[in-house]
Design a protein around this motif. Structure first.
Motif, PDB file in Angstrom:
ATOM      1  N   SER A 146       0.828  -1.205   0.000  1.00 41.91           N
ATOM      2  CA  SER A 146       0.000   0.000   0.000  1.00 41.91           C
ATOM      3  C   SER A 146       0.863   1.255   0.000  1.00 41.91           C
ATOM      4  CB  SER A 146      -0.922   0.002   1.223  1.00 41.91           C
ATOM      5  OG  SER A 146      -0.207   0.407   2.376  1.00 41.91           O
ATOM      6  N   LEU A 147       0.189   2.402  -0.156  1.00 40.20           N
ATOM      7  CA  LEU A 147       0.882   3.681  -0.150  1.00 40.20           C
ATOM      8  C   LEU A 147       1.237   4.157   1.250  1.00 40.20           C
ATOM      9  CD1 LEU A 147      -1.237   5.634  -2.814  1.00 40.20           C
ATOM     10  CD2 LEU A 147       0.799   4.214  -3.170  1.00 40.20           C
ATOM     11  N   ASN A 148       0.842   3.418   2.276  1.00 41.62           N
ATOM     12  CA  ASN A 148       1.088   3.832   3.667  1.00 41.62           C
ATOM     13  C   ASN A 148       2.516   3.470   4.066  1.00 41.62           C
ATOM     14  OD1 ASN A 148      -1.794   4.618   4.678  1.00 41.62           O
ATOM     15  ND2 ASN A 148      -2.038   2.742   3.497  1.00 41.62           N
ATOM     16  N   LEU A 149       3.437   4.365   3.818  1.00 44.36           N
ATOM     17  CA  LEU A 149       4.863   4.062   3.974  1.00 44.36           C
ATOM     18  C   LEU A 149       5.545   4.887   5.054  1.00 44.36           C
ATOM     19  CD1 LEU A 149       5.884   3.737   0.212  1.00 44.36           C
ATOM     20  CD2 LEU A 149       5.511   1.900   1.858  1.00 44.36           C
ATOM     21  N   LEU A 150       4.791   5.541   5.924  1.00 40.00           N
ATOM     22  CA  LEU A 150       5.418   6.418   6.896  1.00 40.00           C
ATOM     23  C   LEU A 150       6.337   5.657   7.854  1.00 40.00           C
ATOM     24  CD1 LEU A 150       5.664   9.325   7.734  1.00 40.00           C
ATOM     25  CD2 LEU A 150       3.687   9.032   9.236  1.00 40.00           C
ATOM     26  N   GLY A 151       5.954   4.444   8.239  1.00 37.77           N
ATOM     27  CA  GLY A 151       6.829   3.643   9.097  1.00 37.77           C
ATOM     28  C   GLY A 151       8.166   3.379   8.446  1.00 37.77           C
ATOM     29  N   SER A 152       8.148   3.044   7.161  1.00 40.72           N
ATOM     30  CA  SER A 152       9.390   2.808   6.425  1.00 40.72           C
ATOM     31  C   SER A 152      10.193   4.094   6.268  1.00 40.72           C
ATOM     32  CB  SER A 152       9.075   2.214   5.052  1.00 40.72           C
ATOM     33  OG  SER A 152       8.473   0.943   5.179  1.00 40.72           O
ATOM     34  N   VAL A 153       9.508   5.201   6.061  1.00 35.83           N
ATOM     35  CA  VAL A 153      10.184   6.497   5.938  1.00 35.83           C
ATOM     36  C   VAL A 153      10.941   6.818   7.226  1.00 35.83           C
ATOM     37  CG1 VAL A 153       9.801   8.990   5.776  1.00 35.83           C
ATOM     38  CG2 VAL A 153       8.637   7.438   4.195  1.00 35.83           C
ATOM     39  N   LEU A 154      10.284   6.617   8.365  1.00 39.16           N
ATOM     40  CA  LEU A 154      10.928   6.901   9.647  1.00 39.16           C
ATOM     41  C   LEU A 154      12.121   5.981   9.881  1.00 39.16           C
ATOM     42  CD1 LEU A 154       7.751   7.442  11.875  1.00 39.16           C
ATOM     43  CD2 LEU A 154       9.335   9.191  11.029  1.00 39.16           C
ATOM     44  N   ALA A 155      11.993   4.715   9.490  1.00 46.48           N
ATOM     45  CA  ALA A 155      13.102   3.778   9.658  1.00 46.48           C
ATOM     46  C   ALA A 155      14.295   4.175   8.797  1.00 46.48           C
ATOM     47  CB  ALA A 155      12.638   2.360   9.314  1.00 46.48           C
ATOM     48  N   LYS A 156      14.023   4.511   7.548  1.00 45.33           N
ATOM     49  CA  LYS A 156      15.109   4.893   6.653  1.00 45.33           C
ATOM     50  C   LYS A 156      15.774   6.202   7.093  1.00 45.33           C
ATOM     51  CE  LYS A 156      13.772   2.602   2.334  1.00 45.33           C
ATOM     52  NZ  LYS A 156      15.088   2.038   1.985  1.00 45.33           N
ATOM     53  N   GLN A 157      14.960   7.141   7.581  1.00 46.31           N
ATOM     54  CA  GLN A 157      15.533   8.407   8.036  1.00 46.31           C
ATOM     55  C   GLN A 157      16.394   8.213   9.276  1.00 46.31           C
ATOM     56  OE1 GLN A 157      15.470  11.331   6.391  1.00 46.31           O
ATOM     57  NE2 GLN A 157      16.921  12.049   7.948  1.00 46.31           N
ATOM     58  N   ALA A 158      15.949   7.347  10.174  1.00 45.57           N
ATOM     59  CA  ALA A 158      16.746   7.062  11.375  1.00 45.57           C
ATOM     60  C   ALA A 158      18.101   6.477  10.995  1.00 45.57           C
ATOM     61  CB  ALA A 158      15.986   6.108  12.293  1.00 45.57           C
ATOM     62  N   ALA A 159      18.108   5.582   9.996  1.00 44.84           N
ATOM     63  CA  ALA A 159      19.373   5.023   9.514  1.00 44.84           C
ATOM     64  C   ALA A 159      20.221   6.103   8.858  1.00 44.84           C
ATOM     65  CB  ALA A 159      19.096   3.889   8.531  1.00 44.84           C
ATOM     66  N   HIS A 160      19.590   6.923   8.030  1.00 45.46           N
ATOM     67  CA  HIS A 160      20.308   8.005   7.347  1.00 45.46           C
ATOM     68  C   HIS A 160      20.952   8.964   8.348  1.00 45.46           C
ATOM     69  CE1 HIS A 160      21.148  10.988   4.222  1.00 45.46           C
ATOM     70  NE2 HIS A 160      20.607  11.896   5.017  1.00 45.46           N
ATOM     71  N   ASP A 161      20.227   9.270   9.427  1.00 46.71           N
ATOM     72  CA  ASP A 161      20.760  10.193  10.437  1.00 46.71           C
ATOM     73  C   ASP A 161      22.041   9.664  11.065  1.00 46.71           C
ATOM     74  OD1 ASP A 161      18.657  11.911   9.982  1.00 46.71           O
ATOM     75  OD2 ASP A 161      17.493  11.253  11.730  1.00 46.71           O
ATOM     76  N   LYS A 162      22.205   8.347  11.079  1.00 41.77           N
ATOM     77  CA  LYS A 162      23.403   7.728  11.663  1.00 41.77           C
ATOM     78  C   LYS A 162      24.442   7.357  10.618  1.00 41.77           C
ATOM     79  CE  LYS A 162      21.137   5.880  15.802  1.00 41.77           C
ATOM     80  NZ  LYS A 162      21.981   6.647  16.755  1.00 41.77           N
ATOM     81  N   GLY A 163      24.199   7.764   9.370  1.00 37.75           N
ATOM     82  CA  GLY A 163      25.148   7.470   8.312  1.00 37.75           C
ATOM     83  C   GLY A 163      25.141   6.026   7.870  1.00 37.75           C
TER      84      GLY A 163
END
Length: 286
Positions: A146-163
């Motif tokens: 589905s288009l409901n991807l906010l959980g995945s967005v938060l997970a990817k951003q958390a990883a990105h924030d840590k490099g």
């Protein structure tokens, strides 16, 4: 040239627009797929279309395009854009209607598609990814794309924030790993390949299915479809993720803990090699 398609019209991306009352825009009420283009040819398109149909049925979105039409649009986008290696994103929303939570009557789904140049990250495949362990915050129908991807967005951003290059998700109530932030997750322990079973908590990935049905049986590996804890994963000899975009990519560290000896493992490498041979056969050979 990056190009798009919306409800029967091929359009340059810069001229595209969405109706403010599209239910995908207001509710995330829709489904999507991402298909890979190699050498001007779509790889495993039939599998993506089958999963698209399932997602639409699960959400009770009417099917208004036949597989043959969607296939033709894919190849028209490739031809119009001139892109030989890339990804095609397509989504169906329930349609455009006055905002109300209940399904509207007599509404036609909206289909949009885009094509972009891209290639798999060969550096990650060669050297491996380092990932974050992140709580799985998604809804309980992850089997629907589905288009409901906010959980995945938060997970990817958390990883990105840590490099870091990605995230591995786990359910806090059970302390069991589900999958990656946009991929299926596997470990190798004592020569066995472990992964979460296909239920409502993970998406049945196309690449995952190709491995299970076409590659792993030929290579003679054994798969254990059973959920496991983060602690169990950290004790593995190998780990890897699979997706249309990532293909088969090793994971060499999770939360700063090295997996195995910190290099891509032999089983992971053999799966990637076999996957590339399938791509070669389907998209490069006449």
């Amino acid at each position: 040239m990056e190009y798009g398609f919306f409800n029967g019209q091929f359009i340059p991306l810069e001229s595209a627009s969405v109706n403010l009352e599209d239910r995908g825009y207001q509710f995330g009420d829709g489904i999507y797929e991402v298909t890979r283009v190699y050498n001007g040819k779509c790889f495993a398109l039939d599998r993506h279309l089958a999963r698209c149909r399932r997602s639409m049925r699960e959400l009770r979105i009417p099917i208004t395009y036949m597989d043959e039409e969607l296939t033709a649009i894919h190849y028209d986008l490739i031809a119009k854009s001139g892109i030989k290696d890339g990804t095609i994103y397509f989504q169906f929303t329930r349609g455009t209607a006055k905002r109300t939570h209940a399904f509207p009557d007599q509404v036609i789904p909206n289909l949009s598609m885009t094509i972009h140049e891209s290639t798999p990250n060969r550096q990650w495949q060669e050297h491996g990814m380092e990932c974050l362990l992140f709580e799985d915050l998604r809804w309980l129908r992850c089997d629907i794309k589905s288009l409901n991807l906010l959980g995945s967005v938060l997970a990817k951003q958390a990883a990105h924030d840590k490099g870091l290059q990605g995230a591995i998700q786990f359910r806090k109530d059970t302390n069991l790993i589900t999958e990656g932030s946009s991929s299926n997750f596997f470990i190798v322990k004592d020569g066995l390949i472990w992964t979460h079973p296909t239920d409502h908590l993970i998406l049945k990935g196309v690449t995952r299915s190709i491995l299970f049905e076409e590659i792993i049986p030929q290579l003679g590996y054994t798969v254990v479809e059973k959920a496991f804890t983060p602690e169990f994963a950290l004790s593995a000899e190998e780990a890897f993720v699979t997706s249309t975009s990532l293909e088969v990519t090793p994971v060499i560290a999770i939360d700063g803990h090295t997996i195995g000896n910190g290099t891509p493992g032999k089983i992971t490498q053999s799966l990637l090699e076999s996957y590339r041979k399938l791509i070669q056969k389907e998209c490069y050979q006449a």
